[in-house]
Scaffold this motif. Structure first.
Motif, PDB file in Angstrom:
ATOM      1  N   PRO A 208      12.230 -49.905  -6.359  1.00 16.24           N
ATOM      2  CA  PRO A 208      11.141 -49.652  -5.400  1.00 16.24           C
ATOM      3  C   PRO A 208      10.710 -50.943  -4.716  1.00 16.24           C
ATOM      4  N   ILE A 228       8.465 -40.492  -5.846  1.00 17.69           N
ATOM      5  CA  ILE A 228       9.513 -41.481  -6.089  1.00 17.69           C
ATOM      6  C   ILE A 228      10.110 -41.218  -7.467  1.00 17.69           C
ATOM      7  N   THR A 230      12.684 -42.998 -10.031  1.00 23.67           N
ATOM      8  CA  THR A 230      13.341 -44.279 -10.244  1.00 23.67           C
ATOM      9  C   THR A 230      13.737 -44.411 -11.710  1.00 23.67           C
ATOM     10  N   ALA A 238       6.678 -49.522  -8.884  1.00 24.73           N
ATOM     11  CA  ALA A 238       6.314 -48.590  -7.810  1.00 24.73           C
ATOM     12  C   ALA A 238       4.805 -48.356  -7.782  1.00 24.73           C
TER      13      ALA A 238
END
Length: 305
Positions: A208, A228, A230, A238
């Motif tokens: 990120p 998001i 990840t 993030a």
């Protein structure tokens, strides 16, 4: 000219990835038709940013001469990082060795053999060890991708595996979800994220960064809810970035390990046998996506329960 020099060149320049293999195959063919000594400047584009004459169509036409129908690289290596240096060094090697027409044919067969080995390369492996949690098994899978990525600079194995695992999970519960190759950028396609579902934009990343956060802010401005997904050790990154930019309360951040583990346990009704079935379905869906949307078969996953 001996093939040993070509093999040494391949090893020293890390020519193992689809882009570099596609590029070197076309360069070898072009050099074989050129007059020695090769002038590398003849193979530069106007702005010297890319190697001239490379394309997916040209690469495939050579492969088809050897009855290879699979797509190696959609852009033929034209955008592969490091290929400019490879071209110049390969020209220097050819000028030094001065291969004959027969030698060039033998060298081309060498590169074709490497491409066949690439297509038959070993897939990643998802552990079927019941002593491992789903979270740990997925983590081990991503570590394999990360290791291969380090061995082949300029590739994005980890990010591709992450994104297409998400795609596999989504396609099981929502077969109509739109899927793209991991290298397809969002903006040119008009997508708000890697996946647009309802009023939600899902972004997949292993790292990120500010640009992604700005994209999430645009999602919010356009009435979308950004998520998001990840890797576990980048979740805090993030959140911190979103907090610094003032929109953390309007964002979801999930790690891929928990995202998949939760799904497998829930849909597997917390039963060992059904968990295995769910993992089999997930891997089957993932491999189908790789075969359809990616050109590197080594991205496939092997799982045996």
């Amino acid at each position: 000219m001996g093939i040993d020099a070509i093999e040494e060149f391949r090893k020293s320049h890390g020519i193992n990835t689809k882009g570099n293999l596609a590029g070197i195959l076309q360069l070898n063919r072009a050099f074989s038709k050129d007059t020695l000594p090769i002038n590398p400047d003849d193979y530069l584009t106007g702005k010297e940013g890319q190697v001239k004459g490379l394309s997916g169509a040209n690469c495939q036409s050579i492969l088809e001469e050897y009855h290879i129908k699979r797509v190696l690289a959609s852009e033929g290596g034209r955008t592969s990082r490091g290929l400019m240096g490879i071209m110049k060094d390969y020209a220097a090697l050819i000028n030094e060795e001065r291969p004959s027409s027969k030698d060039f044919s033998e060298i081309e067969r060498f590169w074709i053999d490497r491409i066949r080995k690439f297509f038959n390369s070993k897939p990643f492996r998802l552990e079927a060890d019941e002593s491992l949690s789903i979270t740990a098994a997925v983590g081990n899978l991503l570590e394999q991708a990360k290791k291969r990525q380090k061995e082949n600079p300029g590739t994005m194995y980890e990010g591709t595996v992450l994104q297409q695992l998400v795609a596999a999970k989504l396609s099981i519960i929502m077969p109509e979800v739109e899927i793209n190759g991991a290298s397809v950028a969002d903006d040119p396609t008009g997508r708000g994220g890697d996946f647009n579902i309802g009023d939600t934009a899902i972004h997949c990343t292993t790292a990120p960064a500010t640009l992604l956060m700005e994209k999430c802010q645009r999602n919010i401005k356009n009435g979308l809810h950004p998520i998001i997904i990840t890797v576990k050790d980048r979740v805090k990154t993030a959140w911190d970035l979103a907090a610094d930019m003032g929109f953390a309360e309007r964002l979801e951040v999930w790690d891929i390990q928990s995202f998949l583990s939760t799904n497998v346990h829930e849909h597997g009704h917390f039963s060992q046998d059904e968990r295995k079935t769910m993992l089999t379905d997930l891997v089957t869906s993932y491999n189908k996506i790789i075969d359809t949307y990616e050109t590197d078969p080594s991205l496939r996953i092997e799982y045996s329960n």
